[in-house]
Design a protein around this motif. Sequence first.
Motif, PDB file in Angstrom:
ATOM      1  N   MET A   1       0.900  -1.187   0.098  1.00  0.00           N
ATOM      2  CA  MET A   1       0.158  -0.027  -0.078  1.00  0.00           C
ATOM      3  C   MET A   1       0.942   1.114  -0.063  1.00  0.00           C
ATOM      4  O   MET A   1       1.921   1.291   0.985  1.00  0.00           O
ATOM      5  N   GLU A   2       0.676   2.159  -0.883  1.00  0.00           N
ATOM      6  CA  GLU A   2       1.487   3.297  -1.005  1.00  0.00           C
ATOM      7  C   GLU A   2       0.928   4.596  -0.164  1.00  0.00           C
ATOM      8  O   GLU A   2      -0.400   4.818  -0.504  1.00  0.00           O
ATOM      9  N   ASN A   3       1.884   5.072   0.360  1.00  0.00           N
ATOM     10  CA  ASN A   3       1.211   6.359   1.101  1.00  0.00           C
ATOM     11  C   ASN A   3       1.537   7.591   0.589  1.00  0.00           C
ATOM     12  O   ASN A   3       2.689   8.088   0.521  1.00  0.00           O
ATOM     13  N   ASN A   4       0.608   8.478  -0.056  1.00  0.00           N
ATOM     14  CA  ASN A   4       0.809   9.688  -0.622  1.00  0.00           C
ATOM     15  C   ASN A   4       0.598  10.933   0.061  1.00  0.00           C
ATOM     16  O   ASN A   4       0.579  11.837  -0.409  1.00  0.00           O
ATOM     17  N   LEU A   5       0.563  10.725   1.386  1.00  0.00           N
ATOM     18  CA  LEU A   5       0.144  11.853   2.393  1.00  0.00           C
ATOM     19  C   LEU A   5       1.655  12.339   2.694  1.00  0.00           C
ATOM     20  O   LEU A   5       2.426  11.792   2.887  1.00  0.00           O
ATOM     21  N   THR A   6       1.316  13.705   3.113  1.00  0.00           N
ATOM     22  CA  THR A   6       2.488  14.384   3.344  1.00  0.00           C
ATOM     23  C   THR A   6       2.198  15.031   4.842  1.00  0.00           C
ATOM     24  O   THR A   6       0.883  15.236   5.348  1.00  0.00           O
ATOM     25  N   TYR A   7       3.193  15.221   5.568  1.00  0.00           N
ATOM     26  CA  TYR A   7       3.091  15.526   6.832  1.00  0.00           C
ATOM     27  C   TYR A   7       3.744  16.700   7.366  1.00  0.00           C
ATOM     28  O   TYR A   7       4.686  16.917   6.875  1.00  0.00           O
ATOM     29  N   THR A   8       3.258  17.537   8.488  1.00  0.00           N
ATOM     30  CA  THR A   8       3.862  18.523   8.876  1.00  0.00           C
ATOM     31  C   THR A   8       4.290  18.286  10.411  1.00  0.00           C
ATOM     32  O   THR A   8       3.335  17.689  11.120  1.00  0.00           O
ATOM     33  N   ARG A   9       5.402  18.431  10.711  1.00  0.00           N
ATOM     34  CA  ARG A   9       5.855  18.383  12.381  1.00  0.00           C
ATOM     35  C   ARG A   9       5.366  19.417  13.271  1.00  0.00           C
ATOM     36  O   ARG A   9       5.544  20.832  12.642  1.00  0.00           O
ATOM     37  N   ASN A  10       4.733  19.132  14.219  1.00  0.00           N
ATOM     38  CA  ASN A  10       4.188  20.135  15.036  1.00  0.00           C
ATOM     39  C   ASN A  10       4.562  19.815  16.390  1.00  0.00           C
ATOM     40  O   ASN A  10       4.185  18.682  17.295  1.00  0.00           O
ATOM     41  N   GLY A  11       5.945  19.957  16.995  1.00  0.00           N
ATOM     42  CA  GLY A  11       6.463  19.622  18.196  1.00  0.00           C
ATOM     43  C   GLY A  11       6.661  18.328  17.835  1.00  0.00           C
ATOM     44  O   GLY A  11       7.511  17.969  17.121  1.00  0.00           O
ATOM     45  N   ASP A  12       6.408  17.100  18.739  1.00  0.00           N
ATOM     46  CA  ASP A  12       6.739  15.873  18.611  1.00  0.00           C
ATOM     47  C   ASP A  12       5.748  15.192  17.698  1.00  0.00           C
ATOM     48  O   ASP A  12       6.070  13.836  17.475  1.00  0.00           O
ATOM     49  N   TYR A  13       4.702  15.849  17.186  1.00  0.00           N
ATOM     50  CA  TYR A  13       3.753  15.087  16.305  1.00  0.00           C
ATOM     51  C   TYR A  13       3.715  15.287  14.903  1.00  0.00           C
ATOM     52  O   TYR A  13       4.077  16.549  14.413  1.00  0.00           O
ATOM     53  N   LEU A  14       3.495  14.379  13.953  1.00  0.00           N
ATOM     54  CA  LEU A  14       3.381  14.473  12.679  1.00  0.00           C
ATOM     55  C   LEU A  14       1.801  14.461  12.293  1.00  0.00           C
ATOM     56  O   LEU A  14       1.223  13.533  12.653  1.00  0.00           O
ATOM     57  N   ILE A  15       1.414  15.696  11.629  1.00  0.00           N
ATOM     58  CA  ILE A  15       0.173  15.861  11.419  1.00  0.00           C
ATOM     59  C   ILE A  15      -0.278  15.938   9.811  1.00  0.00           C
ATOM     60  O   ILE A  15       0.471  16.448   9.002  1.00  0.00           O
ATOM     61  N   PRO A  16      -1.109  14.851   9.445  1.00  0.00           N
ATOM     62  CA  PRO A  16      -1.362  14.834   8.045  1.00  0.00           C
ATOM     63  C   PRO A  16      -1.587  16.266   7.586  1.00  0.00           C
ATOM     64  O   PRO A  16      -2.670  17.013   7.899  1.00  0.00           O
ATOM     65  N   ASP A  17      -1.553  16.413   6.275  1.00  0.00           N
ATOM     66  CA  ASP A  17      -1.631  17.912   5.561  1.00  0.00           C
ATOM     67  C   ASP A  17      -2.860  17.440   4.644  1.00  0.00           C
ATOM     68  O   ASP A  17      -2.956  16.660   3.515  1.00  0.00           O
ATOM     69  N   LEU A  18      -4.053  17.714   5.362  1.00  0.00           N
ATOM     70  CA  LEU A  18      -5.605  17.176   4.598  1.00  0.00           C
ATOM     71  C   LEU A  18      -5.895  18.561   4.022  1.00  0.00           C
ATOM     72  O   LEU A  18      -6.181  19.620   4.604  1.00  0.00           O
ATOM     73  N   SER A  19      -6.623  18.541   2.647  1.00  0.00           N
ATOM     74  CA  SER A  19      -7.381  19.592   2.381  1.00  0.00           C
ATOM     75  C   SER A  19      -8.797  19.316   1.404  1.00  0.00           C
ATOM     76  O   SER A  19      -8.602  18.142   0.976  1.00  0.00           O
ATOM     77  N   LEU A  20      -9.707  19.814   1.878  1.00  0.00           N
ATOM     78  CA  LEU A  20     -10.850  19.794   1.141  1.00  0.00           C
ATOM     79  C   LEU A  20     -11.146  20.491   0.017  1.00  0.00           C
ATOM     80  O   LEU A  20     -10.649  21.645  -0.088  1.00  0.00           O
ATOM     81  N   SER A  21     -11.896  20.029  -1.029  1.00  0.00           N
ATOM     82  CA  SER A  21     -12.251  20.717  -2.348  1.00  0.00           C
ATOM     83  C   SER A  21     -13.081  21.868  -1.706  1.00  0.00           C
ATOM     84  O   SER A  21     -13.855  22.101  -0.772  1.00  0.00           O
ATOM     85  N   GLU A  22     -13.221  22.751  -2.746  1.00  0.00           N
ATOM     86  CA  GLU A  22     -13.982  23.905  -2.666  1.00  0.00           C
ATOM     87  C   GLU A  22     -15.246  23.674  -2.433  1.00  0.00           C
ATOM     88  O   GLU A  22     -15.839  22.861  -3.465  1.00  0.00           O
TER      89      GLU A  22
END
Length: 57
Positions: A1-22
């Motif tokens: 399974m390929e993971n195409n998500l990107t993450y942003t580091r916030n302190g010790d946590y990795l938060i996925p970069d999610l965006s909703l369509s308009e």
Amino acid sequence: MENNLTYTRNGDYLIPDLSLSEQPEKPLGKYGRMRKAYLKQHRPILYNHLLLSEKLY
């Protein structure tokens, strides 16, 4: 399974970069706003599921 998500580091946590369509800019109306408020307050899991699947509007 390929993971195409990107993450942003916030302190010790990795938060996925999610965006909703308009979403369309049409007013919900009285009962649409009441349903949205009810779901947000009393059914938060269903509200989040509908919001993330873009079926709330």
